[in-house]
Design a protein around this motif. Structure first.
Motif, PDB file in Angstrom:
ATOM      1  N   ARG A  91       0.630  54.518 -37.063  1.00 25.23           N
ATOM      2  CA  ARG A  91       0.435  53.954 -35.709  1.00 25.23           C
ATOM      3  C   ARG A  91       0.760  54.995 -34.634  1.00 25.23           C
ATOM      4  N   GLU A  92       1.860  55.705 -34.799  1.00 21.15           N
ATOM      5  CA  GLU A  92       2.251  56.724 -33.810  1.00 21.15           C
ATOM      6  C   GLU A  92       1.279  57.899 -33.832  1.00 21.15           C
ATOM      7  N   ILE A  93       0.833  58.281 -34.997  1.00 18.49           N
ATOM      8  CA  ILE A  93      -0.139  59.376 -35.112  1.00 18.49           C
ATOM      9  C   ILE A  93      -1.415  59.016 -34.362  1.00 18.49           C
ATOM     10  N   GLU A  94      -1.797  57.743 -34.437  1.00 15.65           N
ATOM     11  CA  GLU A  94      -3.011  57.265 -33.763  1.00 15.65           C
ATOM     12  C   GLU A  94      -2.788  56.997 -32.275  1.00 15.65           C
ATOM     13  N   GLY A  95      -1.559  57.170 -31.793  1.00 14.25           N
ATOM     14  CA  GLY A  95      -1.270  56.983 -30.370  1.00 14.25           C
ATOM     15  C   GLY A  95      -0.639  55.650 -30.035  1.00 14.25           C
ATOM     16  N   GLY A  96      -0.371  54.795 -31.030  1.00 12.43           N
ATOM     17  CA  GLY A  96       0.205  53.478 -30.786  1.00 12.43           C
ATOM     18  C   GLY A  96       1.620  53.377 -31.308  1.00 12.43           C
ATOM     19  N   THR A 109      17.251  61.281 -23.305  1.00 10.36           N
ATOM     20  CA  THR A 109      17.896  60.602 -24.423  1.00 10.36           C
ATOM     21  C   THR A 109      17.430  61.249 -25.723  1.00 10.36           C
ATOM     22  N   PRO A 110      18.320  61.829 -26.488  1.00  8.77           N
ATOM     23  CA  PRO A 110      17.929  62.399 -27.778  1.00  8.77           C
ATOM     24  C   PRO A 110      17.299  61.334 -28.676  1.00  8.77           C
ATOM     25  N   LEU A 111      16.339  61.759 -29.473  1.00  9.27           N
ATOM     26  CA  LEU A 111      15.590  60.838 -30.322  1.00  9.27           C
ATOM     27  C   LEU A 111      15.567  61.350 -31.749  1.00  9.27           C
ATOM     28  N   LEU A 112      15.872  60.456 -32.681  1.00  6.00           N
ATOM     29  CA  LEU A 112      15.852  60.742 -34.111  1.00  6.00           C
ATOM     30  C   LEU A 112      14.873  59.781 -34.757  1.00  6.00           C
ATOM     31  N   VAL A 113      13.979  60.316 -35.601  1.00  2.04           N
ATOM     32  CA  VAL A 113      12.953  59.483 -36.218  1.00  2.04           C
ATOM     33  C   VAL A 113      12.712  59.904 -37.663  1.00  2.04           C
ATOM     34  N   GLY A 114      12.358  58.939 -38.501  1.00  2.00           N
ATOM     35  CA  GLY A 114      11.971  59.238 -39.870  1.00  2.00           C
ATOM     36  C   GLY A 114      10.504  59.636 -39.929  1.00  2.00           C
ATOM     37  N   VAL A 115      10.194  60.683 -40.687  1.00  2.00           N
ATOM     38  CA  VAL A 115       8.822  61.168 -40.821  1.00  2.00           C
ATOM     39  C   VAL A 115       8.548  61.420 -42.304  1.00  2.00           C
ATOM     40  N   ARG A 116       7.651  60.631 -42.893  1.00  2.00           N
ATOM     41  CA  ARG A 116       7.304  60.888 -44.296  1.00  2.00           C
ATOM     42  C   ARG A 116       6.683  62.276 -44.402  1.00  2.00           C
ATOM     43  N   THR A 117       6.962  62.946 -45.505  1.00  6.99           N
ATOM     44  CA  THR A 117       6.477  64.324 -45.677  1.00  6.99           C
ATOM     45  C   THR A 117       4.963  64.402 -45.557  1.00  6.99           C
ATOM     46  N   GLU A 118       4.255  63.371 -45.929  1.00 12.24           N
ATOM     47  CA  GLU A 118       2.783  63.383 -45.807  1.00 12.24           C
ATOM     48  C   GLU A 118       2.321  63.414 -44.350  1.00 12.24           C
ATOM     49  N   HIS A 119       3.219  63.078 -43.412  1.00 15.60           N
ATOM     50  CA  HIS A 119       2.892  63.102 -41.982  1.00 15.60           C
ATOM     51  C   HIS A 119       3.496  64.308 -41.262  1.00 15.60           C
ATOM     52  N   ALA A 120       4.037  65.254 -42.016  1.00 15.82           N
ATOM     53  CA  ALA A 120       4.721  66.403 -41.412  1.00 15.82           C
ATOM     54  C   ALA A 120       3.804  67.213 -40.495  1.00 15.82           C
ATOM     55  N   ALA A 121       2.564  67.420 -40.897  1.00 17.83           N
ATOM     56  CA  ALA A 121       1.638  68.204 -40.063  1.00 17.83           C
ATOM     57  C   ALA A 121       1.344  67.476 -38.751  1.00 17.83           C
ATOM     58  N   ALA A 122       1.147  66.161 -38.814  1.00 15.38           N
ATOM     59  CA  ALA A 122       0.894  65.382 -37.591  1.00 15.38           C
ATOM     60  C   ALA A 122       2.126  65.381 -36.695  1.00 15.38           C
ATOM     61  N   TRP A 123       3.304  65.304 -37.301  1.00 11.67           N
ATOM     62  CA  TRP A 123       4.566  65.362 -36.555  1.00 11.67           C
ATOM     63  C   TRP A 123       4.682  66.701 -35.835  1.00 11.67           C
ATOM     64  N   ALA A 124       4.399  67.783 -36.545  1.00  9.54           N
ATOM     65  CA  ALA A 124       4.488  69.126 -35.947  1.00  9.54           C
ATOM     66  C   ALA A 124       3.485  69.267 -34.801  1.00  9.54           C
ATOM     67  N   ALA A 125       2.277  68.729 -34.999  1.00  6.13           N
ATOM     68  CA  ALA A 125       1.274  68.791 -33.932  1.00  6.13           C
ATOM     69  C   ALA A 125       1.718  67.962 -32.732  1.00  6.13           C
ATOM     70  N   PHE A 126       2.344  66.833 -32.992  1.00  3.12           N
ATOM     71  CA  PHE A 126       2.818  65.963 -31.916  1.00  3.12           C
ATOM     72  C   PHE A 126       3.882  66.645 -31.073  1.00  3.12           C
ATOM     73  N   HIS A 127       4.896  67.224 -31.718  1.00  2.43           N
ATOM     74  CA  HIS A 127       5.988  67.793 -30.919  1.00  2.43           C
ATOM     75  C   HIS A 127       5.732  69.228 -30.483  1.00  2.43           C
ATOM     76  N   GLY A 128       4.723  69.875 -31.043  1.00  2.00           N
ATOM     77  CA  GLY A 128       4.324  71.196 -30.566  1.00  2.00           C
ATOM     78  C   GLY A 128       5.422  72.233 -30.545  1.00  2.00           C
ATOM     79  N   GLY A 129       6.335  72.174 -31.505  1.00  2.00           N
ATOM     80  CA  GLY A 129       7.419  73.148 -31.571  1.00  2.00           C
ATOM     81  C   GLY A 129       8.663  72.743 -30.799  1.00  2.00           C
TER      82      GLY A 129
END
Length: 176
Positions: free
Chosen positions: A103-108, A122-142
């Motif tokens: 849902r988050e990867i799709e923008g929702g 506010t610091p944010l901590l989130v769980g990211v399944r390893t299969e979504h690691a590339a999308a997570w990296a693209a989302f936060h951009g470093g």
């Protein structure tokens, strides 16, 4: 250390247990923690547990045994997201979200909360399944930090972020 962190975990990891344990340890030290973890019940479906209040709210709807549609109740998710936004606005030291998923990867999903937390410092901590690691990296951009699914590593991150994010706790203890 970045105030945005994702715990990269394989599917067999109890990410919700880890996040709840981290939240409990930090809250015991006086850290104002908010957010949600997930709870699966074979009969009731998927729920979220509010980490600050301990309340449980079902987020799936019964569409019948033959349904192939998504069972996620988007109106309940919107209500939960609105409640979490109010918690951020009221002042949290840390926001924890159970997933950065499809849902988050799709923008929702809870994606709007990421921006809300960042704007509120506010610091944010989130769980990211390893299969979504590339999308997570693209989302936060470093701008994010990747953490292992290890309690000690996550707590070390939480204790290191105040200098970066300007939160109200130092070395894992609340300051007044």
């Amino acid at each position: 250390m970045s105030p945005l962190a994702g715990i990269l975990y394989p599917p067999e990891t109890d990410i919700d247990g880890l996040l709840a344990t981290v939240a409990r340890h930090l809250a015991e030290r006086g850290v104002r923690v908010g957010g949600v973890t997930q709870l699966r019940d074979p009969q009731k479906g998927l729920s979220v547990v509010d980490l600050g209040r301990g309340t449980i709210r079902a987020i799936t709807q019964n569409l019948g045994p033959l349904s192939t549609s998504c069972k996620l109740d988007t109106s309940v998710m919107a209500d939960v997201a609105g409640d979490l936004e109010r918690q951020v606005d009221a002042g949290l030291d840390l926001l924890i979200l159970s997933r950065f998923g499809i849902r988050e990867i799709e923008g929702g999903g809870f994606r709007s909360l990421f921006g809300r937390a960042m704007l509120a410092d506010t610091p944010l901590l989130v769980g990211v399944r390893t299969e979504h690691a590339a999308a997570w990296a693209a989302f936060h951009g470093g701008l994010g930090t990747d953490l292992p699914p290890n309690e000690a590593a996550v707590l070390a991150w939480a204790e290191a972020i105040p200098a970066t994010a300007g939160t109200g706790f130092v070395s894992g203890t609340a300051s007044s």
